[in-house]
Design an enzyme around this catalytic site. Structure first.
Site, mmCIF file in Angstrom:
data_model
loop_
_atom_site.group_PDB
_atom_site.id
_atom_site.type_symbol
_atom_site.label_atom_id
_atom_site.label_comp_id
_atom_site.label_asym_id
_atom_site.label_seq_id
_atom_site.Cartn_x
_atom_site.Cartn_y
_atom_site.Cartn_z
ATOM 1 N N ARG A 51 -2.306 -75.113 26.144
ATOM 2 C CA ARG A 51 -2.705 -74.148 27.178
ATOM 3 C C ARG A 51 -2.340 -72.712 26.819
ATOM 4 O O ARG A 51 -3.160 -71.802 26.925
ATOM 5 C CB ARG A 51 -2.036 -74.476 28.521
ATOM 6 C CG ARG A 51 -2.744 -75.503 29.340
ATOM 7 C CD ARG A 51 -1.733 -76.248 30.182
ATOM 8 N NE ARG A 51 -0.903 -77.039 29.289
ATOM 9 C CZ ARG A 51 -1.229 -78.250 28.857
ATOM 10 N NH1 ARG A 51 -2.297 -78.824 29.307
ATOM 11 N NH2 ARG A 51 -0.468 -78.913 28.006
ATOM 12 N N THR A 52 -1.086 -72.516 26.466
ATOM 13 C CA THR A 52 -0.632 -71.135 26.320
ATOM 14 C C THR A 52 -1.386 -70.442 25.186
ATOM 15 O O THR A 52 -1.916 -69.348 25.354
ATOM 16 C CB THR A 52 0.890 -71.086 26.082
ATOM 17 O OG1 THR A 52 1.522 -71.798 27.142
ATOM 18 C CG2 THR A 52 1.400 -69.656 26.069
ATOM 19 N N LYS A 81 8.842 -70.512 3.388
ATOM 20 C CA LYS A 81 9.398 -70.028 2.117
ATOM 21 C C LYS A 81 10.700 -69.288 2.337
ATOM 22 O O LYS A 81 11.187 -68.587 1.454
ATOM 23 C CB LYS A 81 8.410 -69.063 1.449
ATOM 24 C CG LYS A 81 7.036 -69.608 1.198
ATOM 25 C CD LYS A 81 6.251 -68.545 0.430
ATOM 26 C CE LYS A 81 4.773 -68.801 0.444
ATOM 27 N NZ LYS A 81 4.037 -67.614 -0.041
ATOM 28 N N ARG A 102 5.531 -67.634 20.324
ATOM 29 C CA ARG A 102 6.262 -68.802 20.847
ATOM 30 C C ARG A 102 7.234 -69.252 19.768
ATOM 31 O O ARG A 102 6.859 -69.404 18.607
ATOM 32 C CB ARG A 102 5.305 -69.935 21.199
ATOM 33 C CG ARG A 102 6.041 -71.234 21.479
ATOM 34 C CD ARG A 102 5.185 -72.287 22.124
ATOM 35 N NE ARG A 102 4.904 -71.953 23.505
ATOM 36 C CZ ARG A 102 4.361 -72.787 24.371
ATOM 37 N NH1 ARG A 102 4.042 -74.011 23.994
ATOM 38 N NH2 ARG A 102 4.126 -72.419 25.613
ATOM 39 N N HIS A 130 9.807 -68.444 29.787
ATOM 40 C CA HIS A 130 8.370 -68.531 29.541
ATOM 41 C C HIS A 130 7.694 -67.682 30.634
ATOM 42 O O HIS A 130 7.080 -68.207 31.553
ATOM 43 C CB HIS A 130 7.952 -70.000 29.632
ATOM 44 C CG HIS A 130 6.572 -70.302 29.161
ATOM 45 N ND1 HIS A 130 5.669 -69.323 28.767
ATOM 46 C CD2 HIS A 130 5.920 -71.485 29.020
ATOM 47 C CE1 HIS A 130 4.546 -69.921 28.402
ATOM 48 N NE2 HIS A 130 4.661 -71.223 28.553
HETATM 49 C C1 NCD Z 1 5.503 -75.495 29.111
HETATM 50 C C2 NCD Z 1 6.314 -74.964 27.947
HETATM 51 O O1 NCD Z 1 5.820 -74.872 26.829
HETATM 52 O O2 NCD Z 1 7.440 -74.610 28.200
HETATM 53 N N1 NCD Z 1 4.168 -75.715 28.782
HETATM 54 C C3 NCD Z 1 3.272 -74.705 28.940
HETATM 55 O O3 NCD Z 1 3.364 -73.659 28.331
HETATM 56 N N2 NCD Z 1 2.310 -74.910 29.839
HETATM 57 C C4 NCD Z 1 6.117 -76.666 29.743
HETATM 58 C C5 NCD Z 1 6.464 -77.851 28.896
HETATM 59 O O4 NCD Z 1 6.276 -77.857 27.682
HETATM 60 O O5 NCD Z 1 6.934 -78.824 29.490
#
Ligand code: NCD
Length: 302
Positions: A51-52, A81, A102, A130
């Site tokens: 999703r993200t 590396k 991320r 997040h």
């Molecule tokens: C979340 C995350 O990555 O923290 N997912 C997301 O971005 N929708 C929640 C999760 O991984 O449980």
């Protein structure tokens, strides 16, 4: 808005503004389809994501921007590396106008921002925060409940390692009269630091042991999955609080059931058809909120 690193950076008025522009873009997509036409945005993901990453990437494209991307940076970038995150950021910022990051370390986004001269957007940092997930969560509550002040929310599952929860409570703490419930085993309880964050700001945080401890007219149930990847080596005993039809039916017809997704078994599939289950709407909202975020970051350039 410049960097987006933590939910703690926001003021309530900025959220009002973001939700307004998100709605405006959503209703007038064509008018916004080239506002990022001179921008190249990098997505740099050291952890899995559906999703993200994809909602950010489609958000960039729908605003007319271009993308460069590493979806599997741990294996596929020069980190393999031995390059440090900071060196990677120093390089990518000379190619891209913003970096959506991320990473598995809690302070990765902060570190990146300390060397970056382009906006860093934290798309999840370890078990820490997040913030863009929290923005889309609060937007979803606002759209469906028509208000945020005065609501009650029960967060369920892994409150210890869940970064979505840590960011969500910080955003909700910008509003008034919110009551927070937390249902988890003791092992996965909300960290002391987060409870203090709420209590210092005058909110009630009520830890729960079973679904029966949550009032049936709670406004939001916020279910989360066990963040196994964060405690693989810790030998912790998991305890799941599964929501199936029999559980959801104990709650009011106005209760929303949310989940940042991905889900494992903590929401039974049979619940998906219940009108209170809004996690797919929540995920869709994510794309629009991320369009709003990107537009807001670059709007001074338009
Ligand atoms: C979340 C995350 O990555 O923290 N997912 C997301 O971005 N929708 C929640 C999760 O991984 O449980």
């Amino acid at each position: 808005m410049y960097h987006i690193l933590t939910s703690e950076q926001f003021k309530r008025e900025e959220l009002d503004e973001l939700f307004k522009i998100t709605d405006e873009i959503r209703l007038n997509l064509r008018d916004y389809n080239s506002v990022l036409s001179d921008k190249v945005i990098a997505t740099l993901f050291y952890e899995p994501s559906t999703r993200t990453r994809l909602s950010f990437e489609t958000a960039v494209q729908r605003l007319g921007g271009k993308l460069i991307s590493t979806e599997n940076a741990r294996e596929a970038s020069s980190v393999a590396k031995g390059e440090s995150l900071l060196d990677t950021i120093r390089i990518i910022q000379s190619y891209a106008d913003a970096i959506i990051l991320r990473h598995y370390e809690n302070d990765a986004a902060m570190q990146a921002a300390s060397v970056a001269r382009v906006p860093i957007i934290n798309a999840g940092s370890g078990s820490g925060e997040h913030p863009t997930q929290a923005l889309l969560d609060v937007y979803t509550i606002y759209k469906l409940k028509k208000k945020i002040d005065g609501i009650s929310i029960a967060m369920i599952g892994d409150l210890r390692f869940g970064r979505a929860v840590h960011s969500l409570i910080r955003l909700l703490a910008l509003y008034e009269g919110i009551t927070f419930y937390g249902l988890s085993s003791e092992t996965f309880a909300l960290p002391e630091e987060d409870v203090n964050y709420l209590e210092k700001r005058g909110f009630r945080y009520i830890p729960c042991k079973s679904f029966k401890d949550i009032p049936e007219d709670v406004d939001v149930l916020y279910q989360t999955r066990m963040q196994r990847e964060r405690f693989q080596n810790l030998n912790l005993k998991e305890e799941n609080f599964i929501i199936d039809s029999s559980i959801i039916n104990n709650f009011s017809k106005n209760t929303l059931l949310m989940h940042p997704l991905p889900r494992n078994n903590e929401i039974a599939v049979e619940v998906d058809k219940d009108p209170r289950a809004v996690y797919f709407i929540q995920a869709e909202n994510g794309m629009y909120v991320r369009m709003g975020i990107l537009y807001s970051i670059f709007k001074k350039d338009n």
